[in-house]
Design an enzyme around this catalytic site. Structure first.
Site, PDB file in Angstrom:
ATOM      1  NE  ARG A  32      -1.959  -1.057   2.302  1.00 12.90           N
ATOM      2  CZ  ARG A  32      -0.895  -1.515   1.669  1.00 12.90           C
ATOM      3  NH1 ARG A  32       0.316  -1.302   2.161  1.00 12.90           N
ATOM      4  NH2 ARG A  32      -1.027  -2.200   0.549  1.00 12.90           N
ATOM      5  CB  SER A 124      -0.692  -5.209   1.398  1.00 13.28           C
ATOM      6  OG  SER A 124       0.194  -5.882   0.524  1.00 13.28           O
ATOM      7  CG  HIS A 125       3.575  -5.567   2.890  1.00 13.96           C
ATOM      8  ND1 HIS A 125       2.907  -4.829   1.947  1.00 13.96           N
ATOM      9  CD2 HIS A 125       4.464  -4.737   3.459  1.00 13.96           C
ATOM     10  CE1 HIS A 125       3.382  -3.591   1.942  1.00 13.96           C
ATOM     11  NE2 HIS A 125       4.330  -3.511   2.847  1.00 13.96           N
ATOM     12  CG  ASP A 287       1.569 -10.133   0.303  1.00 17.18           C
ATOM     13  OD1 ASP A 287       1.045 -10.965  -0.465  1.00 17.18           O
ATOM     14  OD2 ASP A 287       1.315  -8.910   0.257  1.00 17.18           O
ATOM     15  CG  ASP A 289      -2.841  -8.523  -0.394  1.00 24.99           C
ATOM     16  OD1 ASP A 289      -1.622  -8.621  -0.142  1.00 24.99           O
ATOM     17  OD2 ASP A 289      -3.285  -7.752  -1.268  1.00 24.99           O
ATOM     18  CG  ASP A 291      -0.459  -8.147  -3.408  1.00 29.54           C
ATOM     19  OD1 ASP A 291       0.252  -8.467  -2.433  1.00 29.54           O
ATOM     20  OD2 ASP A 291      -0.908  -6.992  -3.565  1.00 29.54           O
ATOM     21  NE  ARG A 292       4.191  -6.132  -1.215  1.00 27.03           N
ATOM     22  CZ  ARG A 292       4.898  -5.171  -0.629  1.00 27.03           C
ATOM     23  NH1 ARG A 292       5.967  -5.500   0.092  1.00 27.03           N
ATOM     24  NH2 ARG A 292       4.561  -3.898  -0.755  1.00 27.03           N
ATOM     25  CB  THR A 356       5.748   2.211  -6.848  1.00 25.32           C
ATOM     26  OG1 THR A 356       7.164   2.038  -7.005  1.00 25.32           O
ATOM     27  CG2 THR A 356       5.214   1.138  -5.926  1.00 25.32           C
ATOM     28  CD  GLU A 375       4.375  -2.736  -7.797  1.00 23.20           C
ATOM     29  OE1 GLU A 375       3.630  -1.822  -8.172  1.00 23.20           O
ATOM     30  OE2 GLU A 375       4.280  -3.284  -6.689  1.00 23.20           O
ATOM     31  CB  SER A 377       7.424  -3.889  -3.216  1.00 16.85           C
ATOM     32  OG  SER A 377       6.385  -3.799  -4.182  1.00 16.85           O
ATOM     33  CE  LYS A 388       1.942  -5.856  -5.065  1.00 16.09           C
ATOM     34  NZ  LYS A 388       1.412  -4.523  -5.360  1.00 16.09           N
TER      35      LYS A 388
END
Length: 490
Positions: A32, A124-125, A287, A289, A291-292, A356, A375, A377, A388
């Site tokens: 990233r 991600s987020h 989020d 992508d 996954d959260r 993590t 997790e 997060s 996730k």
């Protein structure tokens, strides 16, 4: 999918000279950087070629899955990755329509189609846009994040790369589902939701959730202008019958509408405000992508990520058809509270505390030792994929609510707060608080961790602290050791 006319009978492969670029170290969630870094000369190409060089001869004749969260620069990056795949011997690329695939959906497709692996375009987020963040990561044939043994080799290749290969055919039409053939190379553009929806229907009892809705159960979902917007419309509205008005910020935008697509109490503030009303029984967000997730009950009742995974694990066998045979094991990341440990102990199954990074869960799942994990997060998941999965967690809560209310013909419904109170009465309550420190200066952060290390050495002076260490994890499956994974004060 419609078979599109071949738009190139042959393709030319061009070799382009390049040189190493510093800082292309892949972490637990890929590489990233700022978008402007990835759009600079050869930055993306260097990393992608280094990935292909790492995969080597096994890449020849293989199938790769490609997709992302729809953020700025993804369309251009998708075309580059497709053309470089063709030039490096890949036989077929499967990609979501418009280049869209949530991270758990990509894992689903890798596993269903037995693909060699997949490339996910996401940070991600993190915020998206020309002045924000961009990211890329590789998932292996099990559908999970690449192990350190592979990402270390990718990094080695980035430090010595001298050229990359790219085919020169025109851009592939990603707007329509179709199969495109360029010589012997093939690109299949697929509906981004079909395979994922099929999997969710095999896990959950959609009819029971529909019955819950019919009892007046009010649900609201905030997609945060991220990738799960179109998935939510398909699943919650079209399949489960919730009104379209229950889904907010459903249009996926390249800059996430200028927001920060992280489903927590700070950034999902629209949902938090909406859920202060007792009108809604369950609220959720996901989020960038997909996954959260964050779960809220009516009147602003917040379910911590630690409690969420514990409740799902405790109720899985009774409530969720996929787990009717029982839960094999429960796991959590080290910073997550011990709520899941108590559930695992009561169930009589193995419990694991891992660093993590979802890849650590994946090893346990592949070995048949883990069913449900989470997790700190806001990541929750199970062994249905190797990532996730935000929408899976939301559906799990809907399913639990459906089960708890199945015998309620009239009167008030069992709420999220009721479910949590029942859980705490059985297992006790583990308190959990997470603080996020963003865009910290590296030097200052290093000083803070040096101070924490000094506390470990002399923790006897800390009131109430029984032990302190730098968390180290030995994988029970492959014996690999991950050291310095975070400070624990117990």
């Amino acid at each position: 999918a419609e078979i599109a006319q071949n738009f190139a009978s042959t393709m030319e492969v061009k070799t382009v000279a390049t040189k190493p670029i510093e800082g292309q170290k892949t972490g637990t969630s890929g590489l990233r950087k700022k978008t402007s870094v990835f759009t600079s000369e050869n930055y993306l190409q260097n990393w992608v070629q280094s990935l292909y060089n790492t995969l080597g001869a096994e890449l020849q004749g293989s199938t790769l899955v490609v997709g992302g969260d729809g953020r700025f620069f993804n369309p251009e990056a998708s075309q580059i990755i497709i053309k470089m795949a063709a030039a490096n011997g890949v036989q077929k690329v499967v990609i979501g329509q418009h280049g869209i695939l949530s991270t758990p959906a990509l894992s689903t497709i890798i596993r269903k189609r037995k693909a060699f692996g997949g490339i996910i375009l996401t940070a991600s987020h993190n915020p998206g846009g020309p002045n924000a963040d961009w990211g890329i990561k590789y998932n292996a044939s099990n559908g999970g994040p690449a192990p350190e043994s592979l990402t270390d080799v990718i990094f080695t290749h980035t430090s010595k790369i001298t050229e990359y290969k790219i085919a020169t055919f025109p851009d592939v039409d990603l707007a329509n589902c179709a199969t495109h053939k360029i010589g012997t190379f093939e690109v299949e553009v697929i509906d981004f939701c079909d395979d994922y929806l099929e999997l969710m229907k095999s896990i959950f009892d959609f009819e029971a959730i529909k019955a819950l809705r019919a009892k007046g159960f009010n649900f609201t979902y905030d997609a945060m202008h991220a990738v799960t917007g179109p998935y939510a419309t398909r699943i919650f509205e079209k399949e489960l019958g919730f009104p379209a008005s229950c889904i907010h910020n459903a249009v996926a935008l390249p800059d996430f509408g200028g927001g920060h697509p992280d489903p927590n109490l700070t950034y999902a503030h629209e949902l938090v405000e909406r859920m202060k009303s007792p009108e809604f029984h369950l609220g959720a967000a996901s989020d960038g992508d997909g996954d959260r997730n964050m779960i809220l009950g009516g009147s602003g009742f917040f379910v911590t990520p630690s409690d969420s995974v514990a409740v799902i694990a405790a109720n899985a066998q009774a409530c969720i058809p996929y787990f009717k045979g029982g839960v094999k094991g429960v796991a959590r990341s080290m910073p997550t509270s011990r709520a899941a440990d108590k559930v695992g102990a009561k169930l009589g199954v193995e419990t694991f505390e891992v660093p993590t990074g979802w890849k650590f869960f994946g090893n346990l799942m592949d070995a048949g030792r883990l069913s449900i994990c989470g997790e700190e997060s806001f990541g929750t998941g199970s062994d249905h994929v190797r990532e996730k999965d935000g929408l899976w967690a939301v559906l799990a809560w809907l399913q639990i609510c459906a089960y708890k209310n199945k015998d309620r013909a009239a009167g008030p419904l069992v709420t999220v707060a009721d479910i949590m109170q029942e859980h705490w009465a059985i297992y006790g309550r583990e308190y959990f608080v997470r603080y996020d420190y963003e865009e910290c200066e590296t030097e200052a952060a290093n000083k803070m961790f040096a101070h924490l290390d000094s506390l470990i050495a002399d923790h006897s002076k800390l009131e109430g602290v029984q032990s302190a260490d730098q968390f180290s994890y030995t994988d029970p499956v492959d014996g690999s050791v991950s050291s310095r994974q975070g400070v624990r004060l117990l």
